[in-house]
Design an enzyme around this catalytic site. Structure first.
Site, mmCIF file in Angstrom:
data_model
loop_
_atom_site.group_PDB
_atom_site.id
_atom_site.type_symbol
_atom_site.label_atom_id
_atom_site.label_comp_id
_atom_site.label_asym_id
_atom_site.label_seq_id
_atom_site.Cartn_x
_atom_site.Cartn_y
_atom_site.Cartn_z
ATOM 1 N N GLY A 104 0.850 -1.185 0.000
ATOM 2 C CA GLY A 104 0.000 0.000 0.000
ATOM 3 C C GLY A 104 0.879 1.226 0.000
ATOM 4 C CG HIS A 136 -0.731 1.747 7.283
ATOM 5 N ND1 HIS A 136 0.186 1.234 8.184
ATOM 6 C CD2 HIS A 136 -0.027 2.551 6.444
ATOM 7 C CE1 HIS A 136 1.388 1.740 7.894
ATOM 8 N NE2 HIS A 136 1.291 2.523 6.841
#
Ligand code: ZN
Length: 179
Positions: free
Chosen positions: A52, A147
Site C-alpha cells: 500500500g 493505515h
C-alpha cells in the site's frame, strides 16, 4: 506505457512535515497530472515491495491511496488483489470489533509494531476513472485501508501503537514472528 523505472518517486521518511499534514482532496480525477501520479505511486510501491502507499509518502499532499494486498510471510492468508487506487477515500463505517496485528511502513524503515485496527469497514472512494465506489473490506485489506487513510490525515502507524515499547526493528520482528 512508459518505462516504470522512470516513474519511481522518492519516499518521505518519518519526520518529514508532509507526513504530518492533512492532505487535500483530489479536485479532478481526469487531470493528467493525477493519472501520472497514480502510475508513479504504483511503480514506486511495487519497487519498494509495498502492499500500500499514500500520496503524501511520495511528497504529494493529496488524498490518493493505493491498496495492493497479497499473501506474505506474516499474512499468508492475505488476499491477492489487483492494486486499487482510491481517490478521496472516506471510511463511512468501521466495526467496533478491533484486531491487533503487525504493521510496517515504507516511511518508517526498519520498524514494526502490532497496531489495533477495526476488523471491518465500509469505504467510499473515487476510482481513477472518476466513478464512485462503496465497498466493505475486512481483515488485512481493511488494515491496509486504515493505515493508508491515516497517512492522508498526517498519522503514522507508530502513533497508533498501544505501547511504545512494542515497536521493534525488522530483525527483531523476523525473530519474533518466525515459526
Ligand atoms: Zn505507511
Amino acid at each position: 506505457m512508459a518505462d516504470p523505472s522512470q516513474l519511481l518517486l522518492p519516499i518521505a521518511s518519518r519526520g518529514e512535515p508532509i507526513l504530518q499534514q492533512r492532505a487535500q482532496e483530489v479536485a479532478d480525477p481526469h487531470d493528467p497530472d493525477i493519472q501520472t501520479l497514480i502510475d508513479a505511486m504504483l511503480a514506486t510501491m511495487l519497487a519498494a515491495n509495498g502492499i500500500g502507499i499514500a500520496a503524501p509518502q511520495v511528497f504529494v499532499s493529496i488524498r490518493i491511496i493505493i491498496v495492493a494486498s497479497r499473501p506474505n510471510p506474516r499474512y499468508p492468508d492475505a488476499p491477492l488483489m489487483e492494486p486499487v487506487a482510491m481517490l478521496n477515500p472516506e471510511i463511512l463505517w468501521q466495526s467496533a470489533d478491533m484486531v491487533t496485528d503487525w504493521e510496517g511502513c515504507l516511511s518508517v524503515p526498519d520498524a514494526r509494531s502490532p497496531v489495533p485496527r477495526a476488523a471491518e469497514l465500509r469505504v467510499r472512494y473515487l476510482t481513477r476513472y472518476g466513478e464512485t465506489v462503496e465497498a466493505n473490506y475486512e481483515g488485512f485489506v481493511a488494515r491496509i485501508i486504515q493505515h493508508e487513510c491515516d497517512h492522508l490525515d498526517g498519522v503514522l502507524f507508530v502513533e497508533r501503537v498501544e505501547n511504545e515499547s512494542s515497536i521493534v526493528s525488522e530483525s527483531v520482528f523476523l525473530k519474533m514472528t518466525a515459526a
